[in-house]
Design an enzyme around this catalytic site. Structure first.
Site, PDB file in Angstrom:
ATOM      1  N   TYR A 143       0.809  -1.220   0.000  1.00 43.29           N
ATOM      2  CA  TYR A 143       0.000   0.000   0.000  1.00 43.29           C
ATOM      3  C   TYR A 143       0.843   1.272   0.000  1.00 43.29           C
ATOM      4  CZ  TYR A 143      -4.688  -1.928   0.805  1.00 43.29           C
ATOM      5  OH  TYR A 143      -5.892  -2.553   0.677  1.00 43.29           O
ATOM      6  N   LYS A 194       4.471 -14.897   1.433  1.00 43.20           N
ATOM      7  CA  LYS A 194       4.594 -15.554   0.120  1.00 43.20           C
ATOM      8  C   LYS A 194       6.088 -15.814  -0.098  1.00 43.20           C
ATOM      9  CE  LYS A 194       2.957 -17.143  -3.779  1.00 43.20           C
ATOM     10  NZ  LYS A 194       2.007 -18.271  -3.894  1.00 43.20           N
ATOM     11  N   ASP A 226      -1.621 -18.086  -0.314  1.00 36.97           N
ATOM     12  CA  ASP A 226      -2.675 -18.798  -1.063  1.00 36.97           C
ATOM     13  C   ASP A 226      -3.206 -19.984  -0.252  1.00 36.97           C
ATOM     14  OD1 ASP A 226      -0.213 -19.995  -1.445  1.00 36.97           O
ATOM     15  OD2 ASP A 226      -0.481 -20.411  -3.579  1.00 36.97           O
ATOM     16  N   ASP A 250      -5.566  -7.315   3.887  1.00 38.76           N
ATOM     17  CA  ASP A 250      -6.790  -6.720   3.331  1.00 38.76           C
ATOM     18  C   ASP A 250      -7.660  -7.811   2.727  1.00 38.76           C
ATOM     19  OD1 ASP A 250      -8.555  -4.666   2.377  1.00 38.76           O
ATOM     20  OD2 ASP A 250      -7.672  -4.952   0.395  1.00 38.76           O
ATOM     21  N   ASP A 254     -11.291  -9.836   4.464  1.00 38.33           N
ATOM     22  CA  ASP A 254     -12.616  -9.864   3.816  1.00 38.33           C
ATOM     23  C   ASP A 254     -13.108 -11.304   3.738  1.00 38.33           C
ATOM     24  OD1 ASP A 254     -12.902  -7.129   3.418  1.00 38.33           O
ATOM     25  OD2 ASP A 254     -13.563  -7.366   1.340  1.00 38.33           O
TER      26      ASP A 254
HETATM   27  C1  IPM Z   1     -10.106  -1.963   4.480  1.00 39.62           C
HETATM   28  C2  IPM Z   1     -10.552  -1.289   3.195  1.00 39.62           C
HETATM   29  C3  IPM Z   1      -9.545  -0.201   2.859  1.00 39.62           C
HETATM   30  C4  IPM Z   1      -8.217  -0.873   2.596  1.00 39.62           C
HETATM   31  C5  IPM Z   1      -9.955   0.678   1.671  1.00 39.62           C
HETATM   32  C6  IPM Z   1     -11.285   1.358   1.918  1.00 39.62           C
HETATM   33  C7  IPM Z   1      -8.893   1.711   1.353  1.00 39.62           C
HETATM   34  O1  IPM Z   1     -10.704  -2.218   2.187  1.00 39.62           O
HETATM   35  O2  IPM Z   1      -9.970  -1.260   5.504  1.00 39.62           O
HETATM   36  O3  IPM Z   1      -9.902  -3.165   4.458  1.00 39.62           O
HETATM   37  O4  IPM Z   1      -7.959  -1.341   1.490  1.00 39.62           O
HETATM   38  O5  IPM Z   1      -7.400  -0.913   3.521  1.00 39.62           O
HETATM   39 MG    MG Z   2     -10.459  -4.227   2.811  1.00 42.56          MG
END
Ligand code: IPM
Ligand code: MG
Length: 366
Positions: A143, A194, A226, A250, A254
């Site tokens: 990032y 990785k 992975d 990230d 999710d």
């Molecule tokens: C998260 C979100 C953020 C990220 C976005 C909104 C920039 O997806 O907090 O996981 O990628 O960190």
């Molecule tokens: Mg995210």
């Protein structure tokens, strides 16, 4: 009577609705336990772009630096998503505040509530008992690594580059935090990288392994990212504490959020260096996004925000008893079958944001 300075940044979509409930929770805790929460509010994300032309202002960053903690709602609106080359985007506010406050550790607890296990797309027998924490590195890696830019090749073709970079100190502090947290939990740390391909991951693994010598009582496991994504849905109960790079974290968080099936209930904490007292300035943010489709309807689930507020009390204010009181109030409401639409079964009566919030706040200390 202790006073804490809190900066509330509601943002966009359902952000303002849930942040308003977080603020009420702080006030309720303040009254009950005799603390003062001095709360200031500022726009961020799309709301700040509309007003000031930037996703977060310098004044708001300064106010955050002068606060004990930041309560963050959500940012992002469809009108900003259509142009991938837009110069200002709501998400920039979040990335900037993470970096400027040095919030390098992003804690994302994933706990399956047995009462809600049926809300997940995964089978109950796979997810029952799941209880782990992902610590995502938040101010480095892909990032923030430099160079990060658009380029033109010698032959005039469009190109672009991002960089995944870490130094050993950034990795070591993640490892120490992971080991300490694992020690206080079930004693297992999984480090995700990785290392079969990336040299930065090879350094990551090397440093984590070195740090592990100081924590012989914690079991260390290395997983390639992975494979980790597979094991997360195959044997999620085996995880206790996970540490990983920014972008891997990230993506994996999710995925992990779907184990619970109740995105509206997951909090997160972004922390900086700890003080002697074990607290840190932090930013507390529900995992759910701005959900523009349900914004303004009064149906957003306030529980993630309440759990964020509890994390704020624990990690930034050192108020463990107060944090537990709020978490217990949330658990009690859920166990009694109270549901917002996102976690209600078909045909089940669903409460509005305010009704759910009132039910939880009325249970504090009961
Ligand atoms: C998260 C979100 C953020 C990220 C976005 C909104 C920039 O997806 O907090 O996981 O990628 O960190
Ligand atoms: Mg995210």
């Amino acid at each position: 009577m202790a006073t804490f300075k809190i900066l509330a940044l509601p943002g966009d979509g359902i952000g303002p609705e849930v942040t308003a409930e977080g603020i009420r929770a702080l006030q309720a805790i303040g009254e009950r336990f005799e603390h003062v929460f001095d709360i200031r509010e500022e726009p961020v994300g799309g709301a700040a772009i509309d007003r000031y032309g930037v996703a977060i202002t310098d004044e708001t960053i300064a106010a955050a630096q002068a606060s004990d903690a930041v309560l963050w709602g959500a940012v992002g609106l469809p009108k900003f998503d259509n142009d991938p080359n837009a110069k200002v985007r709501p998400e920039q506010g979040l990335l900037r505040i993470r970096k400027e406050l040095g919030l390098w550790a992003n804690l994302r607890p994933v706990k399956v509530d047995p009462a809600l296990a049926d809300a997940s797309t995964l089978k109950r027998e796979v997810i029952e008992g799941v209880d782990f924490v992902v610590i995502r590195e938040l101010t480095g890696g892909l990032y923030f690594g430099q160079p990060a830019e658009r380029r033109t090749t010698a032959s005039g073709r469009r190109a672009a580059v991002n960089t995944m970079a870490y130094d050993e100190d950034e990795i070591a502090r993640m490892a120490h935090l992971g080991f300490r947290l694992a020690r206080a939990r079930r004693g297992k740390l999984t480090s995700v990288d990785k290392a079969n391909v990336l040299v930065v991951s090879q350094l990551w693994r090397e440093v984590v392994t070195e740090v592990s010598k100081e924590y012989p009582d914690v079991q260390l496991e290395h997983l390639i990212v992975d494979a980790a994504s597979m094991h997360l849905i195959r044997r999620p109960r085996d995880f206790d504490v996970v540490i990983t790079e920014n972008m891997f974290g990230d993506i994996l968080t999710d995925e992990a959020s779907m184990l619970t099936g109740s995105l509206g209930m997951l909090p997160s904490a972004s922390l900086s260096d700890m003080t002697e007292a074990g607290t840190s300035r932090g930013l507390f943010e529900p995992i759910h996004g701005s959900a523009p489709d349900i914004a303004g309807k009064g149906v957003a689930n306030p529980l993630a925000m309440f759990l964020c507020t509890a994390m704020l009390l624990r990690h930034s204010c050192g108020l463990e008893e107060e944090a537990r009181a709020l978490e217990a109030a949330v658990a009690s409401a859920v166990n009694e079958g109270l549901r917002t639409p996102d976690i209600a079964k078909p045909g089940e009566r669903a409460l509005s944001t305010r009704e759910m919030a009132d039910a939880v706040l009325g249970r504090i200390g009961k």
